[in-house]
Motif scaffolding. Structure first.
Motif, PDB file in Angstrom:
ATOM      1  N   ASP A 159     -77.754  -8.953  33.965  1.00 27.60           N
ATOM      2  CA  ASP A 159     -78.934  -8.135  33.645  1.00 27.60           C
ATOM      3  C   ASP A 159     -79.820  -8.795  32.594  1.00 27.60           C
ATOM      4  O   ASP A 159     -80.310  -8.144  31.667  1.00 27.60           O
ATOM      5  N   GLY A 160     -79.995 -10.090  32.732  1.00 26.52           N
ATOM      6  CA  GLY A 160     -80.881 -10.816  31.823  1.00 26.52           C
ATOM      7  C   GLY A 160     -80.282 -11.128  30.476  1.00 26.52           C
ATOM      8  O   GLY A 160     -80.978 -11.666  29.604  1.00 26.52           O
ATOM      9  N   ILE A 161     -79.009 -10.829  30.265  1.00 22.68           N
ATOM     10  CA  ILE A 161     -78.342 -11.099  28.987  1.00 22.68           C
ATOM     11  C   ILE A 161     -77.285 -12.173  29.209  1.00 22.68           C
ATOM     12  O   ILE A 161     -76.408 -12.032  30.063  1.00 22.68           O
ATOM     13  N   ILE A 162     -77.366 -13.237  28.444  1.00 21.39           N
ATOM     14  CA  ILE A 162     -76.391 -14.323  28.559  1.00 21.39           C
ATOM     15  C   ILE A 162     -75.070 -13.870  27.951  1.00 21.39           C
ATOM     16  O   ILE A 162     -75.010 -13.477  26.778  1.00 21.39           O
ATOM     17  N   GLN A 163     -74.014 -13.922  28.760  1.00 18.70           N
ATOM     18  CA  GLN A 163     -72.694 -13.505  28.297  1.00 18.70           C
ATOM     19  C   GLN A 163     -71.958 -14.639  27.587  1.00 18.70           C
ATOM     20  O   GLN A 163     -71.217 -14.399  26.634  1.00 18.70           O
ATOM     21  N   HIS A 164     -72.112 -15.824  28.056  1.00 19.88           N
ATOM     22  CA  HIS A 164     -71.490 -16.979  27.428  1.00 19.88           C
ATOM     23  C   HIS A 164     -72.217 -18.231  27.902  1.00 19.88           C
ATOM     24  O   HIS A 164     -72.930 -18.213  28.902  1.00 19.88           O
ATOM     25  N   LEU A 165     -72.020 -19.306  27.164  1.00 16.35           N
ATOM     26  CA  LEU A 165     -72.608 -20.598  27.506  1.00 16.35           C
ATOM     27  C   LEU A 165     -71.538 -21.666  27.428  1.00 16.35           C
ATOM     28  O   LEU A 165     -70.430 -21.427  26.959  1.00 16.35           O
TER      29      LEU A 165
ATOM     30  N   GLN B 134     -73.893 -26.323  30.282  1.00 15.05           N
ATOM     31  CA  GLN B 134     -75.026 -25.474  30.630  1.00 15.05           C
ATOM     32  C   GLN B 134     -76.242 -25.808  29.765  1.00 15.05           C
ATOM     33  O   GLN B 134     -77.365 -25.894  30.271  1.00 15.05           O
ATOM     34  N   ILE B 135     -76.017 -25.973  28.487  1.00 17.89           N
ATOM     35  CA  ILE B 135     -77.135 -26.280  27.592  1.00 17.89           C
ATOM     36  C   ILE B 135     -77.752 -27.616  27.975  1.00 17.89           C
ATOM     37  O   ILE B 135     -78.981 -27.767  28.004  1.00 17.89           O
TER      38      ILE B 135
ATOM     39  N   ALA C 279     -77.086 -19.885  18.816  1.00 25.80           N
ATOM     40  CA  ALA C 279     -78.031 -18.754  18.852  1.00 25.80           C
ATOM     41  C   ALA C 279     -77.291 -17.437  19.061  1.00 25.80           C
ATOM     42  O   ALA C 279     -77.773 -16.538  19.753  1.00 25.80           O
ATOM     43  N   GLY C 280     -76.103 -17.297  18.485  1.00 29.30           N
ATOM     44  CA  GLY C 280     -75.339 -16.069  18.583  1.00 29.30           C
ATOM     45  C   GLY C 280     -74.561 -15.907  19.871  1.00 29.30           C
ATOM     46  O   GLY C 280     -73.946 -14.858  20.094  1.00 29.30           O
ATOM     47  N   ILE C 281     -74.547 -16.912  20.737  1.00 28.53           N
ATOM     48  CA  ILE C 281     -73.837 -16.839  22.012  1.00 28.53           C
ATOM     49  C   ILE C 281     -72.578 -17.694  21.918  1.00 28.53           C
ATOM     50  O   ILE C 281     -72.638 -18.858  21.516  1.00 28.53           O
ATOM     51  N   GLY C 282     -71.441 -17.123  22.305  1.00 30.30           N
ATOM     52  CA  GLY C 282     -70.189 -17.870  22.267  1.00 30.30           C
ATOM     53  C   GLY C 282     -70.134 -18.913  23.365  1.00 30.30           C
ATOM     54  O   GLY C 282     -70.627 -18.696  24.473  1.00 30.30           O
ATOM     55  N   LEU C 283     -69.529 -20.032  23.059  1.00 34.79           N
ATOM     56  CA  LEU C 283     -69.391 -21.114  24.037  1.00 34.79           C
ATOM     57  C   LEU C 283     -67.979 -21.161  24.591  1.00 34.79           C
ATOM     58  O   LEU C 283     -67.008 -21.001  23.845  1.00 34.79           O
TER      59      LEU C 283
END
Length: 496
Positions: A45-51, A55-56, A160-164
Motif C-alpha cells: 500500500d505504498g509503504i516500504i516494509q523493508h529494503l 534494492q537500493i 531513512a528509518g527502514i530496516g534492511l
C-alpha cells in the motif's frame, strides 16, 4: 593455510541443482505456512516494509540502477526471471559457506579457484550473517530452499528509518587477514567483510577504491561498525571467481575508516532510501526512468511495457545498446562503467548552487558538479561523459542535471542527477582546425607598408598678450596742517 585436497570429501548441500534434480519428490505434504509467518512484500500500500542493499543499488541511477525498474519489481509486483549466472553464483556461494564452516573442501572448479584467498575455516567466522545480527535460518525442510527473511524491525542497519534485510557472505573477526597475494597481515582493531562474486570476465571486477562508493559494501561495513563499536577500521574485500572455465580468482580489498563508513552511508544509502519512500507512493506514469541502463546486464526484463524505453527513439535505443557493448570492453581498462552514464558515487545532498569556477576549459582542471558551467561537457570518474544542463530542485534538494553523451557528443539517454561533490573533469574544447599546408609555389610575401610620413611639429602658439595692469590709484595725501598763527610782536610803547 591447510593444503588443498582436490578429492571432494562431501556432497554439497541439497540446494545444489544437480542433486535436487536427481532427488525424488518429497511425499511430505507442502502445507503453506500460517499467513502471519509469510514474508511480506517489500512495498505494501505504498509503504516500504523493508529494503536490502541490492534494492537500493538497483534503484539508484548512480549505481547503474533505475527508479522504474525497481518500481515494476517491488511496487507493481512484476517479478523478474532468474538469470543463469545467478544460478552459478548461488552454487558457488553454497559450497564456499560449507567449506568455511566445516573445513570440507568439496568445492567445484569455480569456488575452488579462490581457496587460497580465504581465511582458515572455523566456527568463529560469521557466515551468511544477517544484517539483523542473526545467522541465516535453516533451509525450508519441505522445499530445501533457503529462507532469507527476518523482520526488518530487528535489523541492525537502517536507511531513512527502514530496516534492511540481507546477509553478508563472510565476517572475519580475526586480526589476521589474507591479502590479494595470499600473504597474511596482522591488523589489530580491524574486522574484514568478504563478499563472494562470480563473474564471466575480469572487466566486471570493481576497483577496490570504489567499494566505499557502493551501497552493498558500505552497508556491510555499517553493520560491522555497529556490531563491533571498538573498531578503528573495516577491511572491505571482494573475491572474484571467473566462471569462464579458466579457474582464475582474484581478491580486491581496501581498508576504510569508521568515519568514512558512516559518512558514505548517511550521504548515500540514506538519501536514496528517502527518495524510494516517495517513489513507492507514486503512480507508474510519474516514476522516472534511466534509459541509459535499459541494455545493462542482458537488458531490463520490463522493456516491453516500460513507457520510458518505448518512447525512446529506436535509433537512440540502438546506440544505447552499442554503447553498452563498447563500454563493456572499455571497462576492462577502467575507462568506463558498464552503463556508460551512471556513477557509483553516493548521491550527496548539495547546498545552494555556487557560481561556476572561472575559465574551466581543459581536463587539467578537475572540479565538482556544483562548479560546472551550463552547456559544457564533462567526464566522470568512471569514464562516462555528460553535458551539464542546470541545477534543479527536487524534494527540497539541489541536484545537478547532466545529459549523457558518447565520445562523439551525441546524447545517449535521459538526463541524470548527481550531487554537488560528484568529481568531474572538463573535456577539452574542440581542437582548432590546423592551418593549411603551404602551397608549393608560395606567393611572395606582401610588400611592407610604407613608413608613415613624418609630419612637422606644429609651430608653438604665439604667447598670449597680457593686458597691462591698471595703474595703481593715486595715493591720497593728507592735507598739510595749517601753519601756526604768526606771533606778532607788541607794538612799542609810545614815547612819553
Amino acid at each position: 593455510m591447510t593444503p588443498f585436497d582436490p578429492t571432494p570429501s562431501f556432497a554439497p548441500p541439497a540446494r545444489q541443482l544437480s542433486e535436487r534434480a536427481a532427488k525424488p519428490k518429497s511425499k511430505v505434504s507442502k502445507t503453506p505456512a500460517p499467513k502471519e509467518q509469510e514474508k511480506p512484500g517489500s512495498v505494501v500500500d505504498g509503504i516500504i516494509q523493508h529494503l536490502s542493499v541490492s534494492q537500493i543499488s538497483s534503484f539508484n541511477p548512480l549505481e547503474s540502477g533505475c527508479n522504474m525498474r525497481w518500481f515494476f519489481a517491488k511496487v507493481a509486483g512484476k517479478k523478474e526471471p532468474e538469470r543463469s549466472f545467478n544460478v552459478v553464483g548461488t552454487q558457488a556461494h553454497d559450497q564456499l559457506e560449507h567449506y568455511l564452516k566445516t573445513g570440507d573442501n568439496g568445492l567445484g572448479k569455480v569456488a575452488r579457484s579462490g581457496i587460497h584467498l580465504l581465511p582458515k575455516p572455523g566456527s568463529d567466522l560469521l557466515l551468511e550473517h544477517g544484517l539483523n545480527d542473526k545467522s541465516r535460518p535453516p533451509d525450508d525442510p519441505v522445499t530445501g530452499e533457503r529462507v532469507n527473511f527476518f523482520p526488518p524491525a530487528e535489523s541492525f542497519v537502517q536507511a531513512a528509518g527502514i530496516g534492511l534485510v540481507g546477509f553478508a557472505d563472510v565476517v572475519n573477526p580475526r586480526a589476521e587477514h589474507v591479502m590479494p597475494d595470499a600473504s597474511l597481515v596482522l591488523e589489530e582493531g580491524v574486522i574484514e567483510v568478504i563478499d563472494h562474486k562470480t563473474t564471466s570476465a575480469k572487466k566486471w571486477m570493481k576497483d577496490e577504491k570504489d567499494f566505499i562508493k557502493t551501497t552493498q559494501m558500505t552497508g556491510y561495513g555499517k553493520f560491522v561498525v555497529k556490531k563491533y563499536p571498538w573498531l578503528r577500521a573495516v577491511r572491505l574485500s571482494q573475491i572474484y571467481y571467473l566462471t569462464d572455465g579458466s579457474g582464475y580468482a582474484e581478491k580486491r580489498t581496501t581498508l576504510v575508516s569508521v568515519a568514512d563508513i558512516e559518512e558514505s552511508w548517511e550521504k548515500g544509502a540514506v538519501i536514496v532510501a528517502a527518495k524510494m519512500k516517495q517513489v513507492a507512493k507514486l503512480e507508474e506514469r510519474d516514476v522516472e526512468g534511466n534509459t541509459a541502463a535499459c541494455e545493462n546486464y542482458g537488458g531490463c526484463p520490463h522493456r516491453s511495457y516500460c513507457t520510458h524505453y518505448n518512447n525512446t527513439n529506436p535509433f537512440t535505443r540502438l546506440k544505447m545498446g552499442l554503447l553498452a557493448s563498447r563500454n563493456a570492453a572499455a571497462a576492462a581498462t577502467g575507462t568506463a562503467a558498464p552503463n556508460g552514464a551512471a556513477s557509483s558515487t553516493p548521491w550527496v545532498p548539495p547546498p545552494a548552487h555556487r557560481a561556476p569556477r572561472a575559465a574551466i576549459n581543459d581536463v587539467s582542471t578537475p572540479c565538482v558538479a556544483n562548479e560546472a558551467v551550463s552547456g559544457h561537457s564533462y567526464k566522470f570518474s568512471n569514464g562516462a561523459m555528460g553535458i551539464f544542463l542546470s541545477a534543479i530542485e527536487r524534494d527540497g534538494q539541489v541536484l545537478y542535471s547532466f545529459m549523457p553523451i558518447d565520445s562523439t557528443g551525441v546524447s545517449i539517454g535521459s538526463p541524470f542527477p548527481v550531487g554537488r561533490s560528484e568529481p568531474i573533469s572538463p573535456l577539452n574544447p574542440p581542437a582548432a582546425a590546423p592551418p593549411p599546408p603551404p602551397a608549393i609555389f608560395a606567393p611572395p610575401p606582401p610588400a611592407a607598408p610604407p613608413p608613415p610620413a613624418v609630419q612637422a611639429a606644429p609651430p608653438p602658439p604665439p604667447p598670449a598678450v597680457q593686458a597691462a595692469p591698471p595703474p595703481p590709484p593715486p595715493a591720497v595725501q593728507a592735507a598739510p596742517p595749517p601753519p601756526p598763527p604768526a606771533v606778532q610782536a607788541a607794538p612799542p610803547p609810545p614815547p612819553p
